[in-house]
Scaffold this motif. Sequence first.
Motif, PDB file in Angstrom:
ATOM      1  N   GLY A 132       0.700  -1.052  -0.053  1.00 47.58           N
ATOM      2  CA  GLY A 132       0.146  -0.056  -0.063  1.00 47.58           C
ATOM      3  C   GLY A 132       0.863   1.406  -0.037  1.00 47.58           C
ATOM      4  N   PHE A 133       2.040   1.245  -0.289  1.00 52.36           N
ATOM      5  CA  PHE A 133       2.902   2.454  -0.170  1.00 52.36           C
ATOM      6  C   PHE A 133       2.828   2.946  -1.711  1.00 52.36           C
ATOM      7  N   VAL A 134       2.995   2.271  -2.707  1.00 55.80           N
ATOM      8  CA  VAL A 134       2.802   2.771  -3.967  1.00 55.80           C
ATOM      9  C   VAL A 134       1.826   2.398  -4.848  1.00 55.80           C
ATOM     10  N   ALA A 135       1.361   3.257  -6.051  1.00 54.59           N
ATOM     11  CA  ALA A 135       0.507   2.647  -6.652  1.00 54.59           C
ATOM     12  C   ALA A 135       0.964   2.962  -8.225  1.00 54.59           C
ATOM     13  N   ARG A 136       0.185   2.392  -9.118  1.00 47.75           N
ATOM     14  CA  ARG A 136       0.351   2.449 -10.433  1.00 47.75           C
ATOM     15  C   ARG A 136      -0.574   3.321 -11.242  1.00 47.75           C
ATOM     16  N   GLU A 137      -0.239   4.667 -11.607  1.00 48.78           N
ATOM     17  CA  GLU A 137      -0.901   5.694 -12.140  1.00 48.78           C
ATOM     18  C   GLU A 137      -0.194   6.322 -13.445  1.00 48.78           C
ATOM     19  N   LYS A 138      -0.116   5.722 -14.520  1.00 50.16           N
ATOM     20  CA  LYS A 138       0.638   5.884 -15.527  1.00 50.16           C
ATOM     21  C   LYS A 138       2.296   5.994 -15.099  1.00 50.16           C
ATOM     22  N   GLY A 139       2.529   4.962 -14.518  1.00 43.39           N
ATOM     23  CA  GLY A 139       3.999   4.733 -13.719  1.00 43.39           C
ATOM     24  C   GLY A 139       3.663   4.923 -12.391  1.00 43.39           C
ATOM     25  N   TRP A 140       4.754   4.617 -11.587  1.00 39.78           N
ATOM     26  CA  TRP A 140       4.747   4.412 -10.180  1.00 39.78           C
ATOM     27  C   TRP A 140       4.618   5.852  -9.587  1.00 39.78           C
ATOM     28  N   VAL A 141       3.820   5.809  -8.418  1.00 46.51           N
ATOM     29  CA  VAL A 141       3.808   6.903  -7.760  1.00 46.51           C
ATOM     30  C   VAL A 141       3.579   6.780  -6.173  1.00 46.51           C
ATOM     31  N   VAL A 142       4.160   7.534  -5.332  1.00 47.10           N
ATOM     32  CA  VAL A 142       3.751   7.022  -3.784  1.00 47.10           C
ATOM     33  C   VAL A 142       2.597   7.559  -3.553  1.00 47.10           C
ATOM     34  N   ASP A 143       1.926   6.601  -2.853  1.00 46.48           N
ATOM     35  CA  ASP A 143       0.427   6.631  -2.981  1.00 46.48           C
ATOM     36  C   ASP A 143      -0.096   7.640  -1.909  1.00 46.48           C
ATOM     37  N   GLU A 144      -1.199   8.271  -2.316  1.00 46.51           N
ATOM     38  CA  GLU A 144      -1.838   9.341  -1.330  1.00 46.51           C
ATOM     39  C   GLU A 144      -2.669   8.759  -0.396  1.00 46.51           C
ATOM     40  N   ILE A 145      -2.874   9.112   0.726  1.00 40.69           N
ATOM     41  CA  ILE A 145      -3.650   8.897   1.803  1.00 40.69           C
ATOM     42  C   ILE A 145      -4.867   9.302   1.826  1.00 40.69           C
ATOM     43  N   ASP A 146      -5.797   8.604   1.978  1.00 43.19           N
ATOM     44  CA  ASP A 146      -7.374   8.919   1.858  1.00 43.19           C
ATOM     45  C   ASP A 146      -7.891   9.073   3.361  1.00 43.19           C
ATOM     46  N   PRO A 147      -8.155  10.386   3.769  1.00 42.65           N
ATOM     47  CA  PRO A 147      -8.514  10.971   5.373  1.00 42.65           C
ATOM     48  C   PRO A 147      -9.733  10.072   5.779  1.00 42.65           C
ATOM     49  N   ALA A 148     -10.236   9.225   4.700  1.00 47.02           N
ATOM     50  CA  ALA A 148     -11.473   8.427   5.291  1.00 47.02           C
ATOM     51  C   ALA A 148     -10.867   7.152   6.080  1.00 47.02           C
ATOM     52  N   ASP A 149      -9.709   6.877   5.443  1.00 46.90           N
ATOM     53  CA  ASP A 149      -9.024   5.706   6.323  1.00 46.90           C
ATOM     54  C   ASP A 149      -8.519   6.209   7.802  1.00 46.90           C
ATOM     55  N   ASN A 207       0.631  11.604   7.228  1.00 48.70           N
ATOM     56  CA  ASN A 207       0.643  12.000   6.041  1.00 48.70           C
ATOM     57  C   ASN A 207      -0.838  12.059   5.342  1.00 48.70           C
ATOM     58  N   LEU A 208      -1.748  12.525   6.494  1.00 47.75           N
ATOM     59  CA  LEU A 208      -3.118  12.898   6.148  1.00 47.75           C
ATOM     60  C   LEU A 208      -3.354  14.095   5.189  1.00 47.75           C
ATOM     61  N   ARG A 209      -2.152  14.888   5.357  1.00 50.47           N
ATOM     62  CA  ARG A 209      -2.475  16.184   4.774  1.00 50.47           C
ATOM     63  C   ARG A 209      -3.362  17.271   5.123  1.00 50.47           C
ATOM     64  N   LEU A 210      -3.661  17.060   6.357  1.00 53.92           N
ATOM     65  CA  LEU A 210      -4.918  17.946   6.866  1.00 53.92           C
ATOM     66  C   LEU A 210      -4.456  18.564   7.793  1.00 53.92           C
ATOM     67  N   PRO A 211      -4.897  20.002   7.998  1.00 56.72           N
ATOM     68  CA  PRO A 211      -4.359  20.904   9.140  1.00 56.72           C
ATOM     69  C   PRO A 211      -4.918  20.446  10.340  1.00 56.72           C
ATOM     70  N   ILE A 212      -4.806  19.375  11.141  1.00 53.88           N
ATOM     71  CA  ILE A 212      -5.210  19.008  12.527  1.00 53.88           C
ATOM     72  C   ILE A 212      -4.227  19.563  13.373  1.00 53.88           C
ATOM     73  N   LEU A 213      -4.631  20.426  14.290  1.00 54.37           N
ATOM     74  CA  LEU A 213      -3.817  21.345  15.257  1.00 54.37           C
ATOM     75  C   LEU A 213      -4.368  20.989  16.529  1.00 54.37           C
ATOM     76  N   PHE A 214      -3.557  20.584  17.526  1.00 53.15           N
ATOM     77  CA  PHE A 214      -3.939  20.200  18.800  1.00 53.15           C
ATOM     78  C   PHE A 214      -3.832  21.435  19.711  1.00 53.15           C
TER      79      PHE A 214
END
Length: 215
Positions: free
Chosen positions: A60-77, A159-166
Amino acid sequence: MVRKNGSKLLAANVHDILRQKILTLEFKPGTRLIEDEISETLGVGRTPVREALLRLQGEGFVAREKGWVVDEIDPADAPMLFESRIAIEGYATRLAAKRRPYTLIATLRGLAEKMSNFSGLSRAELNALDREFHRLIVEASGNAFFIEMHERTQYNYWNLRLPILFTREQVEASNAQHLGIIDAIEAQDDQLAEELARAHIATTMTIVQDALSGF
């Protein structure tokens, strides 16, 4: 350059190198991974690079999207990630309390002390200290599978890429929970250590879920 000791071992070496670069954010989500460039950089053929990338895809670290790419993380996960952390770290903390490596307590208290002075730390610095605190406890369990699974949940969480500030109060409460976990490990109260670890992660999960509900 990786070791050249047979194709299977070579692919494993390439996998370990690429995986570490992803975990440490040297390769950030969305980064394109070009087989020829990796082969040239590591001084290996394309076959072990392809095998390593296929393994990373399965993890689950990489995906194939017209080549190899480091996978994005879905916040729903996020809920599943925290559920995994509760399960893994809870029992790992129990084992750490049973085994209690000699230097663990002092190291954990040192990290907790640094985190208590969070007003002078950047978010990245505080996150790094927190990751190290939890990593050391899982490592102290002595279970290599827990260590590997924990790395994956940590990678995804940060790596959720969301501005979660405590808030200040939330950070202070988290630090107090850290100290409680340390005390339980030091006392070798494995049941309490597990309960506190699970509660600590569940608290963080609630904070993140509340933040995600606004997106």
